[in-house]
Design an enzyme around this catalytic site. Structure first.
Site, PDB file in Angstrom:
ATOM      1  N   CYS A 112      39.182  40.170  51.943  1.00 37.70           N
ATOM      2  CA  CYS A 112      40.567  39.934  52.406  1.00 37.70           C
ATOM      3  C   CYS A 112      40.689  39.956  53.926  1.00 37.70           C
ATOM      4  CB  CYS A 112      41.514  40.938  51.771  1.00 37.70           C
ATOM      5  SG  CYS A 112      41.466  40.879  49.976  1.00 37.70           S
ATOM      6  N   HIS A 160      47.895  43.704  55.034  1.00 38.54           N
ATOM      7  CA  HIS A 160      47.403  42.983  53.857  1.00 38.54           C
ATOM      8  C   HIS A 160      48.186  43.464  52.637  1.00 38.54           C
ATOM      9  CE1 HIS A 160      44.994  41.170  50.865  1.00 38.54           C
ATOM     10  NE2 HIS A 160      44.324  42.255  50.520  1.00 38.54           N
ATOM     11  N   ASN A 205      48.442  39.596  45.462  1.00 39.68           N
ATOM     12  CA  ASN A 205      47.410  39.637  46.498  1.00 39.68           C
ATOM     13  C   ASN A 205      46.780  38.250  46.624  1.00 39.68           C
ATOM     14  OD1 ASN A 205      45.123  40.025  48.039  1.00 39.68           O
ATOM     15  ND2 ASN A 205      44.394  41.827  46.921  1.00 39.68           N
TER      16      ASN A 205
HETATM   17  N1  ACO Z   1      48.421  47.228  32.520  1.00 33.14           N
HETATM   18  C1  ACO Z   1      48.494  48.404  31.878  1.00 33.14           C
HETATM   19  N2  ACO Z   1      47.576  49.396  32.041  1.00 33.14           N
HETATM   20  C2  ACO Z   1      46.563  49.174  32.893  1.00 33.14           C
HETATM   21  C3  ACO Z   1      46.433  47.960  33.605  1.00 33.14           C
HETATM   22  C4  ACO Z   1      47.411  46.971  33.374  1.00 33.14           C
HETATM   23  N3  ACO Z   1      47.382  45.774  34.026  1.00 33.14           N
HETATM   24  N4  ACO Z   1      45.329  48.037  34.384  1.00 33.14           N
HETATM   25  C5  ACO Z   1      44.799  49.253  34.188  1.00 33.14           C
HETATM   26  N5  ACO Z   1      45.520  49.932  33.273  1.00 33.14           N
HETATM   27  C6  ACO Z   1      45.305  51.303  32.782  1.00 33.14           C
HETATM   28  C7  ACO Z   1      43.870  51.725  32.980  1.00 33.14           C
HETATM   29  O1  ACO Z   1      43.058  51.279  31.910  1.00 33.14           O
HETATM   30  C8  ACO Z   1      44.021  53.244  32.992  1.00 33.14           C
HETATM   31  O2  ACO Z   1      44.126  53.709  31.658  1.00 33.14           O
HETATM   32  P1  ACO Z   1      43.363  55.060  31.218  1.00 33.14           P
HETATM   33  O3  ACO Z   1      43.964  56.139  32.089  1.00 33.14           O
HETATM   34  O4  ACO Z   1      43.702  55.161  29.770  1.00 33.14           O
HETATM   35  O5  ACO Z   1      41.912  54.814  31.527  1.00 33.14           O
HETATM   36  C9  ACO Z   1      45.364  53.453  33.664  1.00 33.14           C
HETATM   37  O6  ACO Z   1      46.067  52.202  33.562  1.00 33.14           O
HETATM   38  C10 ACO Z   1      45.270  53.855  35.121  1.00 33.14           C
HETATM   39  O7  ACO Z   1      44.339  53.004  35.785  1.00 33.14           O
HETATM   40  P2  ACO Z   1      43.966  53.186  37.294  1.00 33.14           P
HETATM   41  O8  ACO Z   1      42.915  52.175  37.658  1.00 33.14           O
HETATM   42  O9  ACO Z   1      43.692  54.594  37.608  1.00 33.14           O
HETATM   43  O10 ACO Z   1      45.351  52.786  37.981  1.00 33.14           O
HETATM   44  P3  ACO Z   1      45.752  52.896  39.475  1.00 33.14           P
HETATM   45  O11 ACO Z   1      46.959  53.716  39.610  1.00 33.14           O
HETATM   46  O12 ACO Z   1      44.574  53.230  40.364  1.00 33.14           O
HETATM   47  O13 ACO Z   1      46.173  51.397  39.821  1.00 33.14           O
HETATM   48  C11 ACO Z   1      45.263  49.404  40.865  1.00 33.14           C
HETATM   49  C12 ACO Z   1      45.233  50.337  39.650  1.00 33.14           C
HETATM   50  C13 ACO Z   1      46.637  48.759  40.940  1.00 33.14           C
HETATM   51  C14 ACO Z   1      44.196  48.328  40.668  1.00 33.14           C
HETATM   52  C15 ACO Z   1      44.977  50.210  42.148  1.00 33.14           C
HETATM   53  O14 ACO Z   1      43.860  51.034  41.966  1.00 33.14           O
HETATM   54  C16 ACO Z   1      44.733  49.338  43.366  1.00 33.14           C
HETATM   55  O15 ACO Z   1      45.624  48.670  43.858  1.00 33.14           O
HETATM   56  N6  ACO Z   1      43.517  49.346  43.910  1.00 33.14           N
HETATM   57  C17 ACO Z   1      43.209  48.608  45.143  1.00 33.14           C
HETATM   58  C18 ACO Z   1      43.161  47.133  44.975  1.00 33.14           C
HETATM   59  C19 ACO Z   1      42.821  46.506  46.305  1.00 33.14           C
HETATM   60  O16 ACO Z   1      43.245  46.967  47.346  1.00 33.14           O
HETATM   61  N7  ACO Z   1      42.012  45.482  46.334  1.00 33.14           N
HETATM   62  C20 ACO Z   1      41.632  45.075  47.673  1.00 33.14           C
HETATM   63  C21 ACO Z   1      41.295  43.926  48.050  1.00 33.14           C
HETATM   64  S1  ACO Z   1      40.885  42.600  46.997  1.00 33.14           S
HETATM   65  C22 ACO Z   1      39.771  41.618  47.882  1.00 33.14           C
HETATM   66  O17 ACO Z   1      39.226  41.982  48.877  1.00 33.14           O
HETATM   67  C23 ACO Z   1      39.429  40.278  47.253  1.00 33.14           C
END
Ligand code: ACO
Length: 326
Positions: free
Chosen positions: A114, A253, A283
């Site tokens: 990104c 970002h 994103n």
């Molecule tokens: N819908 C419902 N539940 C979901 C979903 C979904 N879409 N996705 C995950 N869950 C569940 C998971 O399975 C997990 O369930 P469990 O506790 O039973 O295992 C629960 O929700 C919590 O999952 P987490 O991954 O801990 O959720 P988190 O609060 O961390 O949010 C997210 C996830 C949104 C992906 C977050 O971690 C995030 O934004 N990370 C950074 C992403 C980012 O910055 N990417 C950067 C750049 S991309 C690039 O460079 C191309």
């Protein structure tokens, strides 16, 4: 001889018209509007049509940036294109965009997750400040909808398609005033697109196992993103001789609203100083910052003379920030 600065002369964006809402996604994977909104801030994202490629989105945004700068394609000396979702492995998407613009000029791609946008703008700045080129077109474009596994709810809900372009020009007035680029390749496995390169060429196995898609350990990426976006911002500010309070707008970002809020807290700035539009586009990787800046300009929020901080973090890991006077 007076110093040459790189200044933004024009900016423009293009997003495909088709919207995919969280409610639409509820019919594709086991998810909910509430989960996506609370965890990421995203409500909908744009999806490119089947005949639109990354270079088409980039080209359309470039036309708008040129118009905003009051320039024609032939005024451009150099094209730097940033993308993680190229039309092909080669030729570079920048070359395809140059051809669409009818421009025979040096052109190439920057691929740096990104923050490819920050890296591309820094490349453009360096060429301008060194006096090698006068007008540089930076194109940031992604069609991430073709790079995600639509069965993986942990990634497919996060990304969208879009493009933004910048015309940078040489000026005796600032301009870009301070920046910071950084990276740590040892963390690359936390966010990757594993197949299709030399390590895992396309095969029946890679297709069956969805290896041609984004893999992400979201929680880890989140943790590093907050820490490094704040650090890069402070370093860029220090190099500009400015404090966070001197900044009119932070344009971060747009990967997750919670990452943005946590970064603003670390900078000691109110959340309202960050421009956020992740709810509308998700994103779009390299394109998020330019889409935001272009939208701010259209709304009259971005004004000449304002100090702006842009900052990004992503696959690599790479991260970086730039402070500029608009
Ligand atoms: N819908 C419902 N539940 C979901 C979903 C979904 N879409 N996705 C995950 N869950 C569940 C998971 O399975 C997990 O369930 P469990 O506790 O039973 O295992 C629960 O929700 C919590 O999952 P987490 O991954 O801990 O959720 P988190 O609060 O961390 O949010 C997210 C996830 C949104 C992906 C977050 O971690 C995030 O934004 N990370 C950074 C992403 C980012 O910055 N990417 C950067 C750049 S991309 C690039 O460079 C191309």
């Amino acid at each position: 001889m007076s110093r040459i600065y790189a200044r933004i002369a024009g900016i423009g964006h293009y997003v495909p018209p088709a919207r995919l809402t969280n409610h639409d996604l509820e019919r594709i994977v086991e998810t909910s509007d509430q989960w996506i909104t609370e965890r990421s801030g995203i409500k909908e994202r744009r999806i490119a049509s089947i005949d639109e490629n990354t270079s088409d989105l980039g080209y359309k945004s470039a036309l708008k940036a040129l118009e905003d700068a009051g320039m024609k394609a032939e005024d451009i000396d150099f094209i730097v294109s940033a993308t993680n979702t190229p039309d092909m492995i080669f030729p570079a998407t920048g070359c395809l965009e140059a051809a669409k613009l009818g421009l025979k000029a040096p052109c190439f791609d920057v691929q740096a997750g990104c923050p490819g946008v920050i890296y591309a703008l820094e490349v453009a700045r360096a060429f301008i400040e060194s006096g090698i080129y006068r007008n540089v077109l930076v194109i940031t474009s992604e069609v991430l909808s073709r790079f995600v596994n639509w069965k993986d709810r942990t990634t497919c809900v996060l990304f969208g398609d879009g493009a933004a372009s910048y015309v940078l020009t040489a000026s005796s007035e600032p301009g870009f005033i301070g920046s910071c680029l950084s990276g740590d390749g040892s963390l690359g496995d936390l966010l990757k697109f594993p197949a299709g390169g030399v390590r895992e060429p396309a095969s029946e196995y890679t297709v069956k196992n969805h290896r041609h898609a984004v893999f992400m350990q979201g929680r880890e990426v989140f943790r590093y993103a907050v820490s490094y976006m704040a650090k890069a911002s402070l370093k860029a500010l220090e190099r500009s001789g400015l404090s966070p309070q001197d900044i009119d707008w932070v344009v971060p970002h747009q990967a997750n609203k919670r990452i943005i809020d946590a970064t603003m807290d670390k900078l000691g700035l109110p959340h309202e100083k960050a421009y956020v539009n992740i709810d509308k586009y998700g994103n779009t990787s390299v394109a998020t910052i330019g889409i935001a800046l272009s939208e701010m300009k259209e709304k009259g929020l971005l004004k000449r003379g304002q100090n702006v901080l842009i900052v990004s973090f992503g696959a690599g890991f790479t991260w970086g920030a730039i402070v500029f006077r608009y």
